[in-house]
Design a protein around this motif. Structure first.
Motif, PDB file in Angstrom:
ATOM      1  N   TYR A   1     -40.692  11.561  22.715  1.00  0.00           N
ATOM      2  CA  TYR A   1     -40.471  10.747  21.672  1.00  0.00           C
ATOM      3  C   TYR A   1     -39.664  11.460  20.674  1.00  0.00           C
ATOM      4  N   LYS A   2     -38.586  11.881  20.292  1.00  0.00           N
ATOM      5  CA  LYS A   2     -38.803  12.971  19.047  1.00  0.00           C
ATOM      6  C   LYS A   2     -38.434  11.584  17.501  1.00  0.00           C
ATOM      7  N   TYR A   3     -37.923  10.753  17.339  1.00  0.00           N
ATOM      8  CA  TYR A   3     -37.646  10.120  16.433  1.00  0.00           C
ATOM      9  C   TYR A   3     -38.868   8.793  16.234  1.00  0.00           C
ATOM     10  N   ASP A   4     -39.326   8.277  14.929  1.00  0.00           N
ATOM     11  CA  ASP A   4     -39.870   6.908  14.754  1.00  0.00           C
ATOM     12  C   ASP A   4     -39.258   5.710  14.502  1.00  0.00           C
ATOM     13  N   VAL A   5     -38.022   5.883  13.788  1.00  0.00           N
ATOM     14  CA  VAL A   5     -37.740   4.895  13.632  1.00  0.00           C
ATOM     15  C   VAL A   5     -35.742   5.204  12.971  1.00  0.00           C
ATOM     16  N   ALA A   6     -35.180   4.637  13.921  1.00  0.00           N
ATOM     17  CA  ALA A   6     -34.175   4.660  14.266  1.00  0.00           C
ATOM     18  C   ALA A   6     -32.573   2.959  13.905  1.00  0.00           C
ATOM     19  N   PHE A   7     -31.681   3.641  13.382  1.00  0.00           N
ATOM     20  CA  PHE A   7     -30.602   2.885  13.024  1.00  0.00           C
ATOM     21  C   PHE A   7     -29.628   3.772  12.258  1.00  0.00           C
ATOM     22  N   TRP A   8     -28.266   3.802  14.459  1.00  0.00           N
ATOM     23  CA  TRP A   8     -27.125   4.644  14.124  1.00  0.00           C
ATOM     24  C   TRP A   8     -26.236   3.831  13.705  1.00  0.00           C
ATOM     25  N   ALA A   9     -25.423   3.410  12.795  1.00  0.00           N
ATOM     26  CA  ALA A   9     -24.247   2.511  12.841  1.00  0.00           C
ATOM     27  C   ALA A   9     -24.097   2.540  11.518  1.00  0.00           C
ATOM     28  N   VAL A  10     -22.418   2.281  11.515  1.00  0.00           N
ATOM     29  CA  VAL A  10     -21.693   2.148  10.165  1.00  0.00           C
ATOM     30  C   VAL A  10     -22.054   0.976   9.783  1.00  0.00           C
ATOM     31  N   GLU A  11     -21.414   0.652   8.919  1.00  0.00           N
ATOM     32  CA  GLU A  11     -22.147  -1.212   7.420  1.00  0.00           C
ATOM     33  C   GLU A  11     -20.971  -1.815   7.259  1.00  0.00           C
ATOM     34  N   THR A  12     -20.626  -2.754   8.352  1.00  0.00           N
ATOM     35  CA  THR A  12     -19.651  -3.611   9.127  1.00  0.00           C
ATOM     36  C   THR A  12     -20.361  -4.853   8.471  1.00  0.00           C
ATOM     37  N   ALA A  13     -21.791  -5.021   7.583  1.00  0.00           N
ATOM     38  CA  ALA A  13     -21.949  -5.972   7.393  1.00  0.00           C
ATOM     39  C   ALA A  13     -22.855  -5.782   5.953  1.00  0.00           C
ATOM     40  N   PRO A  14     -23.079  -6.472   5.673  1.00  0.00           N
ATOM     41  CA  PRO A  14     -24.122  -6.111   4.338  1.00  0.00           C
ATOM     42  C   PRO A  14     -25.379  -6.219   4.938  1.00  0.00           C
ATOM     43  N   ILE A  15     -26.205  -6.852   5.397  1.00  0.00           N
ATOM     44  CA  ILE A  15     -27.282  -6.559   6.112  1.00  0.00           C
ATOM     45  C   ILE A  15     -27.175  -4.845   6.538  1.00  0.00           C
ATOM     46  N   ARG A  16     -26.126  -4.394   6.990  1.00  0.00           N
ATOM     47  CA  ARG A  16     -26.455  -3.022   7.173  1.00  0.00           C
ATOM     48  C   ARG A  16     -26.604  -2.141   6.516  1.00  0.00           C
ATOM     49  N   THR A  17     -25.945  -2.500   5.248  1.00  0.00           N
ATOM     50  CA  THR A  17     -25.654  -1.664   4.126  1.00  0.00           C
ATOM     51  C   THR A  17     -27.178  -1.617   3.687  1.00  0.00           C
TER      52      THR A  17
ATOM     53  N   SER B   1     -30.390  -2.885   5.294  1.00  0.00           N
ATOM     54  CA  SER B   1     -31.274  -1.791   5.829  1.00  0.00           C
ATOM     55  C   SER B   1     -31.713  -0.143   5.689  1.00  0.00           C
ATOM     56  N   LEU B   2     -30.092   0.073   5.623  1.00  0.00           N
ATOM     57  CA  LEU B   2     -29.729   1.841   5.356  1.00  0.00           C
ATOM     58  C   LEU B   2     -30.742   2.188   3.644  1.00  0.00           C
ATOM     59  N   GLU B   3     -30.269   0.971   2.862  1.00  0.00           N
ATOM     60  CA  GLU B   3     -31.015   1.451   1.552  1.00  0.00           C
ATOM     61  C   GLU B   3     -32.516   1.511   1.567  1.00  0.00           C
ATOM     62  N   LEU B   4     -32.884   0.749   1.999  1.00  0.00           N
ATOM     63  CA  LEU B   4     -34.456   0.177   2.467  1.00  0.00           C
ATOM     64  C   LEU B   4     -35.007   1.826   2.745  1.00  0.00           C
ATOM     65  N   LEU B   5     -34.390   1.957   4.097  1.00  0.00           N
ATOM     66  CA  LEU B   5     -35.395   2.904   5.047  1.00  0.00           C
ATOM     67  C   LEU B   5     -34.385   4.690   4.460  1.00  0.00           C
ATOM     68  N   GLU B   6     -33.597   4.973   3.850  1.00  0.00           N
ATOM     69  CA  GLU B   6     -33.026   6.529   3.784  1.00  0.00           C
ATOM     70  C   GLU B   6     -34.311   7.557   3.657  1.00  0.00           C
ATOM     71  N   ASN B   7     -35.038   6.376   3.241  1.00  0.00           N
ATOM     72  CA  ASN B   7     -36.162   7.640   2.580  1.00  0.00           C
ATOM     73  C   ASN B   7     -37.354   7.644   3.109  1.00  0.00           C
ATOM     74  N   LYS B   8     -37.300   6.674   4.080  1.00  0.00           N
ATOM     75  CA  LYS B   8     -39.348   6.156   4.725  1.00  0.00           C
ATOM     76  C   LYS B   8     -38.844   7.098   5.942  1.00  0.00           C
ATOM     77  N   PHE B   9     -40.098   6.787   6.491  1.00  0.00           N
ATOM     78  CA  PHE B   9     -40.002   7.504   8.470  1.00  0.00           C
ATOM     79  C   PHE B   9     -39.900   9.009   7.636  1.00  0.00           C
ATOM     80  N   ASP B  10     -38.841   9.163   9.079  1.00  0.00           N
ATOM     81  CA  ASP B  10     -37.890  10.177   9.328  1.00  0.00           C
ATOM     82  C   ASP B  10     -36.444   9.863   9.746  1.00  0.00           C
ATOM     83  N   CYS B  11     -35.864   8.716   8.596  1.00  0.00           N
ATOM     84  CA  CYS B  11     -35.037   8.282   8.528  1.00  0.00           C
ATOM     85  C   CYS B  11     -33.811   8.980   8.334  1.00  0.00           C
TER      86      CYS B  11
END
Length: 330
Positions: free
Chosen positions: A171-187, A189-199
Motif C-alpha cells: 500500500y502506498k496511500y492511506d485514504v484517497a479520493f481522486w475526483a472532480v467536483e461534479t456534486a456538492p458531496i464531493r466538494t 468530502s474533499l474539504e473534510l479530507l484535505e488536511n487529514k491522513f495522507d490526502c
C-alpha cells in the motif's frame, strides 16, 4: 441470437461495457455493430476509453454487411441523439415483431432524460410513436421513483480483463479520493479530507482537473489498488465507475449509499462500508479501518468476489439476454 447493436463512435460506459459482455457471451458473429465502430477494434486510447475493445475481428467486422432481415433483436445502446438518429434511419428495415431494446446509460433518472440536455427529444418521440421499446434498461433507476414494468435496473459494472496483471499487497496511500467536483458531496468530502491522513500528498484535494490527471490507464488502476481505503461519492448521477473499480480491485471501500436499484448489491459491513450522507462519521470510519487491517482486507476481498460473480460486463450481458429470451418466449 443475432443482435443488431446501434452504437456511437464516442466513449460511453454502458454502451461499451455491454458490447464486450455480449461478445463474450454470444460470440463476435452474433453481435452486429451498426455503424462500424473503429474504437471497438483498435486499442488507440488507454483505460477507461478502451473498455469497448474486442480484438481479433477487425477486417471481418469492417467488411461485413448488415442483413436487416436476419435480426433477432435490436439494441439501441445509448441515450444519445447520434444513436437515436442512426436507429431512426434503419428501423423500418427491421421486421416490426423483432424485439427493440433501449439501454439508457444517462445520468438523468427519467427514461431518455439526458436528451433534454443533449438534444434529440423529438427523435426519441418519433421512434417510440412508430415502435415502442419492448425492454428498457436504466442505469439511474432511482429507488424512490416509479417506472413502467418493462424498465429494468442496469448499473455500471467492470470488465475483468482490465484488472492489473498483479494484485498488489504494497500500500502506498492511506485514504484517497481522486475526483472532480461534479456534486456538492464531493466538494464537502474533499474539504473534510484535505488536511487529514495522507490526502494532500496523494492528491485528494479540492479543484482537481481531469485533463491534468497523471494517473491514467492501467497505472490509474494500479494506483487505486495501492490505497488502503478508497472512497466513493456520487457525481452527475448516483452510479459511478469508481464504485465498481474499487470492488473489482479488492480495495476496501467507504461509500455514500447509492440511491439507485442495484440487484445483488454489496452487503453492508461484509463487503462495503457506507458512511452517513452528511459525512459526519467519515473521518471516524477512516481512522477505524486504518487501524483494523485484517477486517479491512476481508471486506475488500469479499467485495471482489461478489463483483466477479454478479457485476462483471458478462453478468450484465447475461441479464439482458435473459430478459430478451423471456420476451421472445412469452
Amino acid at each position: 441470437m443475432n443482435l443488431l447493436y446501434i452504437n456511437r463512435p464516442n466513449f460511453d460506459y454502458i454502451q461499451d461495457f455491454i458490447y464486450t459482455g455480449l461478445i463474450s457471451v454470444l460470440g463476435k458473429e452474433q453481435v452486429i455493430e451498426y455503424p462500424w465502430n473503429f474504437k471497438y477494434h483498435v486499442n488507440h486510447r488507454p483505460y477507461p476509453k478502451n473498455i469497448g475493445l474486442v480484438t481479433g475481428n477487425f477486417f471481418g467486422s469492417l467488411f461485413s454487411k448488415v442483413d436487416f432481415k436476419n435480426i433477432d433483436a435490436v439494441i439501441l445502446s445509448s441515450c444519445h441523439p447520434f444513436n437515436m438518429q442512426k436507429y431512426l434511419e434503419i428501423m423500418d428495415k427491421i421486421d416490426t415483431n423483432v424485439p427493440r431494446i433501449f439501454l439508457d446509460g444517462g445520468d438523468f433518472p427519467e427514461v431518455a432524460g439526458d436528451l433534454s440536455r443533449l438534444g434529440g427529444e423529438e427523435i426519441y418521440q418519433e421512434i417510440i410513436k412508430k415502435r415502442p421499446f419492448d425492454l428498457i434498461f436504466k442505469r439511474e433507476y432511482l429507488l424512490n421513483k416509479s417506472y413502467e414494468a418493462n424498465v429494468h435496473s442496469l448499473p455500471l459494472c467492470f470488465n475483468l480483463k482490465h484488472l492489473p496483471s498483479k494484485q498488489t499487497s504494497n500500500y502506498k496511500y492511506d485514504v484517497a479520493f481522486w475526483a472532480v467536483e461534479t456534486a456538492p458531496i464531493r466538494t464537502k468530502s474533499l474539504e473534510l479530507l484535505e488536511n487529514k491522513f495522507d490526502c494532500k500528498s496523494n492528491g485528494t484535494v479540492r479543484n482537481q482537473v481531469m485533463s491534468k490527471y497523471k494517473r491514467k490507464g492501467t497505472f490509474y488502476l494500479e494506483e487505486l489498488q495501492s490505497c488502503k481505503i478508497g472512497l466513493n461519492f456520487r457525481g452527475g448521477g448516483w452510479d459511478t465507475l469508481r464504485y465498481w473499480e474499487l470492488a473489482a480491485l479488492g480495495c476496501f471501500m467507504i461509500s455514500q449509499r447509492p440511491q439507485i436499484k442495484i440487484d445483488n448489491n454489496f452487503i453492508e459491513g461484509e463487503e462495503i462500508i457506507y458512511c452517513k450522507d452528511d459525512l459526519s462519521d467519515l473521518i471516524e470510519l477512516c481512522n477505524y479501518y486504518l487501524e483494523h487491517e485484517e477486517e479491512r482486507k476481508r471486506i475488500g476481498s469479499n467485495a471482489q468476489k461478489r463483483l466477479k460473480k454478479h457485476h462483471s460486463n458478462i453478468a450484465r450481458a447475461r441479464f439482458i439476454i435473459e430478459k430478451i429470451e423471456a420476451l421472445q418466449n412469452d
